[in-house]
Design a protein around this motif. Structure first.
Motif, short mmCIF file in Angstrom:
data_model
loop_
_atom_site.label_atom_id
_atom_site.label_comp_id
_atom_site.label_asym_id
_atom_site.label_seq_id
_atom_site.Cartn_x
_atom_site.Cartn_y
_atom_site.Cartn_z
N ILE A 171 -7.52 35.71 12.89
CA ILE A 171 -7.41 37.16 12.66
C ILE A 171 -5.96 37.59 12.89
CG2 ILE A 171 -8.02 39.42 13.60
CD1 ILE A 171 -10.84 38.42 14.01
N ASP A 172 -5.33 37.01 13.91
CA ASP A 172 -3.95 37.38 14.25
C ASP A 172 -3.01 37.15 13.08
OD1 ASP A 172 -4.94 37.94 16.72
OD2 ASP A 172 -4.11 36.17 17.71
N ARG A 173 -3.09 35.97 12.49
CA ARG A 173 -2.19 35.65 11.38
C ARG A 173 -2.51 36.45 10.13
NH1 ARG A 173 -0.88 29.15 11.74
NH2 ARG A 173 -1.38 28.88 13.94
N ALA A 174 -3.79 36.78 9.97
CA ALA A 174 -4.17 37.61 8.82
C ALA A 174 -3.55 39.00 8.96
CB ALA A 174 -5.67 37.71 8.72
N ARG A 175 -3.61 39.52 10.18
CA ARG A 175 -2.98 40.81 10.44
C ARG A 175 -1.48 40.76 10.15
NH1 ARG A 175 -4.89 43.72 16.01
NH2 ARG A 175 -6.62 44.91 15.14
N GLN A 176 -0.87 39.68 10.64
CA GLN A 176 0.56 39.52 10.46
C GLN A 176 0.93 39.39 8.98
OE1 GLN A 176 2.74 35.87 11.82
NE2 GLN A 176 3.58 37.27 13.35
N GLU A 177 0.17 38.61 8.26
CA GLU A 177 0.43 38.43 6.84
C GLU A 177 0.27 39.74 6.08
OE1 GLU A 177 1.64 36.60 3.47
OE2 GLU A 177 1.61 35.73 5.49
N LYS A 178 -0.77 40.48 6.46
CA LYS A 178 -0.99 41.77 5.82
C LYS A 178 0.18 42.70 6.12
CE LYS A 178 -4.37 45.52 5.56
NZ LYS A 178 -5.64 46.08 6.13
N SER A 179 0.67 42.63 7.37
CA SER A 179 1.81 43.47 7.76
C SER A 179 3.06 43.09 6.99
CB SER A 179 2.06 43.34 9.27
OG SER A 179 0.97 43.85 10.01
N TRP A 180 3.31 41.79 6.84
CA TRP A 180 4.48 41.34 6.08
C TRP A 180 4.44 41.87 4.65
CZ3 TRP A 180 8.96 39.75 7.62
CH2 TRP A 180 9.12 39.04 8.82
N ARG A 181 3.25 41.80 4.05
CA ARG A 181 3.12 42.28 2.67
C ARG A 181 3.37 43.79 2.59
NH1 ARG A 181 -2.31 38.94 0.68
NH2 ARG A 181 -1.47 36.84 1.06
N ARG A 182 2.85 44.52 3.56
CA ARG A 182 3.06 45.97 3.58
C ARG A 182 4.54 46.30 3.83
NH1 ARG A 182 3.14 50.25 7.17
NH2 ARG A 182 3.08 48.82 8.94
N LEU A 183 5.18 45.53 4.74
CA LEU A 183 6.59 45.76 5.04
C LEU A 183 7.47 45.46 3.84
CD1 LEU A 183 6.70 44.25 8.64
CD2 LEU A 183 6.98 46.65 8.04
N GLN A 184 7.09 44.44 3.06
CA GLN A 184 7.84 44.12 1.85
C GLN A 184 7.77 45.28 0.86
OE1 GLN A 184 9.64 41.20 1.34
NE2 GLN A 184 10.41 42.18 -0.53
N GLU A 185 6.57 45.88 0.75
CA GLU A 185 6.41 47.03 -0.14
C GLU A 185 7.25 48.22 0.35
OE1 GLU A 185 2.24 47.75 -0.14
OE2 GLU A 185 1.75 46.00 -1.38
N ILE A 186 7.25 48.43 1.66
CA ILE A 186 8.03 49.53 2.24
C ILE A 186 9.52 49.30 2.00
CG2 ILE A 186 8.75 50.56 4.45
CD1 ILE A 186 5.85 50.12 5.40
N TYR A 187 9.97 48.05 2.16
CA TYR A 187 11.38 47.71 1.95
C TYR A 187 11.79 47.96 0.50
CZ TYR A 187 15.46 44.69 1.31
OH TYR A 187 16.69 44.19 0.98
N GLU A 188 10.94 47.53 -0.43
CA GLU A 188 11.26 47.71 -1.84
C GLU A 188 11.24 49.19 -2.25
OE1 GLU A 188 8.46 45.22 -3.81
OE2 GLU A 188 9.44 43.34 -3.20
N ALA A 189 10.39 49.97 -1.58
CA ALA A 189 10.30 51.40 -1.89
C ALA A 189 11.37 52.21 -1.16
CB ALA A 189 8.92 51.93 -1.54
N GLY A 190 12.05 51.58 -0.18
CA GLY A 190 13.09 52.28 0.57
C GLY A 190 12.54 53.33 1.52
N GLU A 191 11.31 53.13 1.97
CA GLU A 191 10.67 54.13 2.84
C GLU A 191 11.10 53.97 4.30
OE1 GLU A 191 6.51 53.68 2.25
OE2 GLU A 191 6.56 54.28 0.15
N ILE A 192 10.81 54.98 5.09
CA ILE A 192 11.13 54.98 6.52
C ILE A 192 9.83 54.87 7.31
CG2 ILE A 192 12.04 56.40 8.42
CD1 ILE A 192 13.99 57.60 6.34
N ILE A 193 9.85 54.05 8.36
CA ILE A 193 8.65 53.84 9.17
C ILE A 193 8.95 54.13 10.63
CG2 ILE A 193 7.58 52.14 7.66
CD1 ILE A 193 8.82 49.95 9.32
N GLU A 194 7.90 54.24 11.43
CA GLU A 194 8.04 54.43 12.86
C GLU A 194 7.51 53.21 13.60
OE1 GLU A 194 6.47 57.95 14.53
OE2 GLU A 194 8.11 59.20 13.80
#
Length: 459
Positions: A115-138
């Protein structure tokens, strides 16, 4: 009879073959149905697959999950360690969870999942989308190291260099470490500036996030602002040439000349960071995204009241603000300054105003000329000292009488020094002419306001 027997004997010989063929056809049809039925498909697993499964059994040390494989997958306790106690307690049979395939099949024929790695992988994919969109996160600061802050983004550890954090001051390492320790547990707005999933590398910047947000807010503010309006703001920073004031998410510049009606050498004399002030919108440059502000224009122009408040011959208190070769400038109130010509400082002939007064010194002065239109006022120290104690007390109060006596004592000292100089033998007198003394003073003083000196020299 032979034919009958022959016919009877032939019938049983062909019937079993027909039945066998029929049964074989039915078996083939049934097999095709089984093979074509999706419910009998088994998922082929590979390392790194992220799939959804259903919890079949919950145990303290492991979870069994149906992932559509030939056997249930197993999630060891070490692979769901990132779950909080509340999240673990909430797990129950039938729940659907996202899992990462760590091993397609172990010795017992089960898939090992995480479950831990699935969460991490999901987070990496979401972070990649955020990076490409140029969004700001907290993200929350979880720790720090020598180079900067560590943050957690749903199982992915990110790094924020110290140079990219606004609240980390410069200076020695100990002060930086103290600042970073103080930020643990706080949340920062961040912009992803580098992401590399394979190297497990995630670099973020608070400065860029803040700057981008401020740029957006500034664009909106510039559209809303109109020249001539007054706004409430907060002093964001101070420089040698002025102060930046935040007026709602964007900074405008108050130039040194627009801080006060009085002469200001440095903004720190009248402002401090964090102070709230009213500002007047002087100008807006939409193309360069610049806002010019003024503090002094939120207050009445002092010279507009001079004619009603002051008159020639009046005694006033003043503070010396600047010395020049031709005289001294004195402030009698914020925004109102006058010139004491060198000839009006003392009854004695002096080479430079510094022989009589100094910057910051309080004086009793008499107004000898007022020109409100040109914002000029002529003042005299020597004529003020001619006033009686009763006149000084009536005009300025009893405390001013004591100041008058101090100034008169200094005048007596100057007179004594002049008499002593004149009584010296001719061979011991200084050979340097008076004009040379003035020239020497010019070489050491700041450049005076020539137009004021020329104007007031005839006072």
């Amino acid at each position: 009879m032979d034919r009958i027997e022959e016919g009877m004997s032939a019938e049983p010989a062909t019937a079993p073959a027909v039945v066998a063929d029929a049964e074989a056809g039915e078996s083939v049809s049934l097999m095709e149905q089984l093979l074509s039925d999706p419910s009998h498909d088994y998922r082929v697993l590979n390392y790194g697959d992220v799939i959804e499964g259903q919890i079949m059994h919950v145990d303290r040390d492991e979870l069994l999950v149906d992932i559509g494989s030939k056997s249930e997958g197993i999630i060891p306790a070490r692979e769901f360690s990132t779950l909080t106690d509340e999240e673990r307690a909430a797990l129950s049979v039938g729940d659907r969870v996202l899992v990462f395939v760590v091993q397609a099949e172990n010795q017992e024929g089960q898939a090992v999942l995480s479950i831990d790695r699935a969460r991490q992988e999901k987070s990496w994919r979401r972070l990649q989308e955020i990076y490409e969109a140029g969004e700001i996160i907290e993200a929350e600061v979880t720790n720090y190291n020598k180079g900067g802050l560590l943050v957690n983004l749903d199982g992915v550890r990110g790094f924020v260099p110290a140079s990219q954090v606004t609240e980390i001051r410069g200076g020695d390492d100990s002060s930086k470490q103290a600042d970073m320790a103080r930020l643990i547990g706080s949340k920062l707005s961040l912009k992803i500036i580098e992401i590399n999933r394979h190297r497990n590398r995630l670099i973020l910047s608070e400065r860029q996030a803040i700057q981008e947000r401020r740029d957006v807010m500034k664009e909106r503010l510039i559209e809303e602002l109109t020249e001539g309006e007054t706004r409430r703001g907060r002093v964001a920073s101070i420089t040698d040439f002025g102060a930046f004031v935040d007026i709602g998410g964007a900074d405008g510049l108050v130039h040194l000349s627009e801080l006060s009606w009085s002469r200001v050498k440095h903004p720190s004399e009248v402002l401090k960071v964090g102070e709230e002030v009213d500002v007047y919108v002087l100008g807006i440059n939409a193309e360069e995204k610049k806002i010019a502000l003024s503090i002094k224009r939120t207050q009445p122009e002092p010279w507009s009241r001079v004619a009603m408040k002051y008159e020639v011959g009046q005694l006033v208190l003043g503070t010396v603000t600047q010395l020049a070769n031709f005289g001294a400038f004195a402030r009698i109130e914020d925004g109102i300054e006058g010139l004491i010509h060198v000839s009006e400082l003392s009854e004695q002939r002096i080479g430079h105003p510094r022989q009589v007064v100094s910057e910051g010194q309080d004086l009793i002065l008499r107004i000898i000329r007022i020109d409100p239109a040109r914002r000029r006022m002529g003042l005299s120290l020597r004529r003020a000292l001619e006033a009686t104690d009763d006149e000084v007390a009536a005009s300025l109060g009893p405390e001013a009488v004591e100041l008058k006596h101090e100034l008169m004592a200094r005048e007596i000292e100057i007179e004594a020094e002049a008499d002593e100089s004149e009584s010296e033998p001719e061979g011991e007198q200084a050979t340097e002419p008076a004009d040379a003394v003035v020239m020497s003073a010019e070489s050491t003083e700041e450049t005076p306001r020539a137009e004021d000196g020329e104007e007031e020299s005839g006072s």
